[in-house]
Design an enzyme around this catalytic site. Structure first.
Site, PDB file in Angstrom:
ATOM      1  N   SER A  74       0.798  -1.236   0.000  1.00  0.00           N
ATOM      2  CA  SER A  74       0.000   0.000   0.000  1.00  0.00           C
ATOM      3  C   SER A  74       0.823   1.274   0.000  1.00  0.00           C
ATOM      4  O   SER A  74       0.244   2.367  -0.062  1.00  0.00           O
ATOM      5  CB  SER A  74      -0.949   0.014   1.204  1.00  0.00           C
ATOM      6  OG  SER A  74      -2.048  -0.829   0.966  1.00  0.00           O
ATOM      7  N   LYS A  77      -0.035   3.743  -2.675  1.00  0.00           N
ATOM      8  CA  LYS A  77      -1.066   4.785  -2.596  1.00  0.00           C
ATOM      9  C   LYS A  77      -0.483   6.196  -2.566  1.00  0.00           C
ATOM     10  O   LYS A  77      -1.209   7.172  -2.774  1.00  0.00           O
ATOM     11  CB  LYS A  77      -1.971   4.543  -1.394  1.00  0.00           C
ATOM     12  CG  LYS A  77      -2.791   3.245  -1.496  1.00  0.00           C
ATOM     13  CD  LYS A  77      -3.707   3.052  -0.295  1.00  0.00           C
ATOM     14  CE  LYS A  77      -4.615   1.844  -0.452  1.00  0.00           C
ATOM     15  NZ  LYS A  77      -3.960   0.574  -0.091  1.00  0.00           N
ATOM     16  N   SER A 138      -5.764   3.342   4.778  1.00  0.00           N
ATOM     17  CA  SER A 138      -5.236   2.516   3.683  1.00  0.00           C
ATOM     18  C   SER A 138      -6.327   1.723   2.967  1.00  0.00           C
ATOM     19  O   SER A 138      -6.120   0.585   2.544  1.00  0.00           O
ATOM     20  CB  SER A 138      -4.152   1.561   4.203  1.00  0.00           C
ATOM     21  OG  SER A 138      -3.343   1.084   3.151  1.00  0.00           O
TER      22      SER A 138
END
Length: 441
Positions: A74, A77, A138
């Site tokens: 993640s 992102k 997240s």
């Protein structure tokens, strides 16, 4: 001999012409400083890769296997966030716009094994709420909804991501999803012709560069990432209390005592392990770290290893001003001027020069590297020379240390503090004659 003498006299006469000569750029270095710098004890970071740097300049303060491409989960992102913030800045997207999940994203949001926010199939969610959910909690489904809103499809948004990192000079990134999820979870939204278990990969150095760009271009990101708790869908049927995965934020389990963490992004998958891109400040100085696939049994292992890294930098290094603006540097105080009245001009820096150095570093530990723009390595100019003309660039270097940077290394200009017009005709003729006899003997 008389013919050659005439040639040298003509050199003096030609010097009256208004155009000065230019030599090709060269690089030179002063003799090494007398004292090698004393480096702080390097920590052993129990992770597959790690890096620490100054986000303002890209100066690397620690690196461990930082160039190997590894799964980033993640932390992906941060790229998604950069593109969304760019769209908002360009007026193509607003925080108040609402977005509806498509069927695939809705189904994904119901998967309790993944990090998501709860969505209704017919729900409408603002860009701001989705952005907050993506960067604080997240949420994968929130990232995917933002991507669809910006690019129309997951594939087209991944293409934007690939182009953006390529623009930053990142060559070895493997990007397949907007969230960092493995392809096995994406069903019909997998990137065309990608492996069934494909997962985003980048090196620690490249992840750090992404974070550096995000902080530099959109520092407001920290207003989101410093939040430990927030309410998604406040005052709606979807109202849900959500918390950060960044347990180094103030008040959280792994919060440090003597510096403050305010971002940036965690990441976890089976392939990536526990990852964290962190940024922190102490005494007004900011650092950036990346830890990939932290090892150990503690559930907070990525934060434990990050703390080792941040503590190493804050305890052993400091940002120090090495020169003031408009200051002369000892090795480069003057440049000679051919055909000039004064024969020399004084040189000064165009701005203050700072870098991170081990605590206790003095001027004796600093070398200055010089790259010519005018006048070559010997800094010999040709009159007339005006005031405030750039003749070269300088960069500090720690004696005994190879200073590395991600992105473009910062350089400062050396400029003329004084001017030097051409000497009069008789002086120029005399110089031509003098040059003749000097070369003759």
């Amino acid at each position: 001999m008389f013919k050659k003498l005439v040639q040298y006299v003509m050199v003096g006469l030609l010097a009256i012409a208004p155009v000065g000569g230019l030599l090709s750029a060269q690089t030179t270095k002063v003799a090494a400083a007398s004292t090698p710098v004393s480096l702080p004890t390097t920590p052993q970071i129990d992770a597959s890769a790690a890096i620490a740097l100054d986000p303002a300049t890209g100066q690397v303060l620690y690196e461990q296997n930082a160039d190997q491409a590894l799964p980033i989960a993640s932390m992906t992102k941060m790229i998604t966030a950069y593109i969304v913030l760019a769209q908002i800045k360009q007026g193509k997207l607003t925080w108040e716009q609402t977005v509806k999940p498509d069927d695939l994203i809705y189904q994904l949001s119901q998967n309790k094994d993944l990090t998501n926010v709860p969505l209704q199939a017919d729900g409408q969610y603002t860009v701001k709420a989705l952005f907050q959910a993506m960067m604080v909690a997240s949420a994968n489904d929130a990232a995917m909804m933002l991507a669809n809103q910006v690019a129309g499809s997951q594939k087209d948004f991944v293409d934007l991501m690939r182009q953006k990192v390529a623009d930053w000079g990142i060559q070895d990134a493997q990007l397949y999803s907007v969230s960092g999820l493995n392809n096995e979870f994406l069903g019909a939204e997998v990137y065309p012709d990608s492996p069934a278990d494909a997962e985003n990969e980048m090196s620690a150095a490249d992840v750090a560069l992404v974070a550096q760009k995000l902080l530099a271009d959109y520092p407001e990101i920290l207003e989101t990432t410093k939040q430990a708790h927030f309410t998604f869908g406040a005052q709606t049927s979807d109202e849900t209390a959500m918390s950060t995965w960044n347990l180094m934020l103030p008040g959280e389990n792994n919060a440090p005592q003597d510096y403050v963490v305010d971002g940036l992004k965690t990441g976890t998958t089976d392939k990536a392990g526990d990852c964290f891109t962190g940024t922190a400040t102490k005494d007004g100085q900011r650092i950036l770290t990346v830890v990939m696939h932290a090892n150990g049994e503690d559930t907070g292992r990525r934060f434990i290893e990050t703390n080792k890294l941040m503590q190493y930098v804050f305890d052993g290094w400091e940002q120090k001003q090495l020169a003031q603006a408009n200051q002369s540097l000892a090795p480069y105080k003057t440049a000679t001027v051919k055909y000039g009245r004064q024969k020399t001009v004084q040189l000064i820096t165009n701005k203050a020069i700072s870098m991170w150095v081990p605590k206790g570093t003095t001027a004796a530990n600093i070398d200055w590297h010089y790259q010519a723009v005018k006048g070559g390595a010997k800094r010999q100019l040709e009159a007339p020379i005006k005031k405030n003309v750039q003749i070269g660039q300088v960069m500090p270097q720690l004696n005994g240390v190879t200073t590395q940077y991600i992105g473009q290394a910062p350089q400062s200009q050396l400029r003329t503090k004084t001017a030097d017009p051409k000497a009069n005709l008789f002086v120029l003729i005399g110089e031509g004659i003098k040059e003749f006899f000097t070369n003759l003997f």
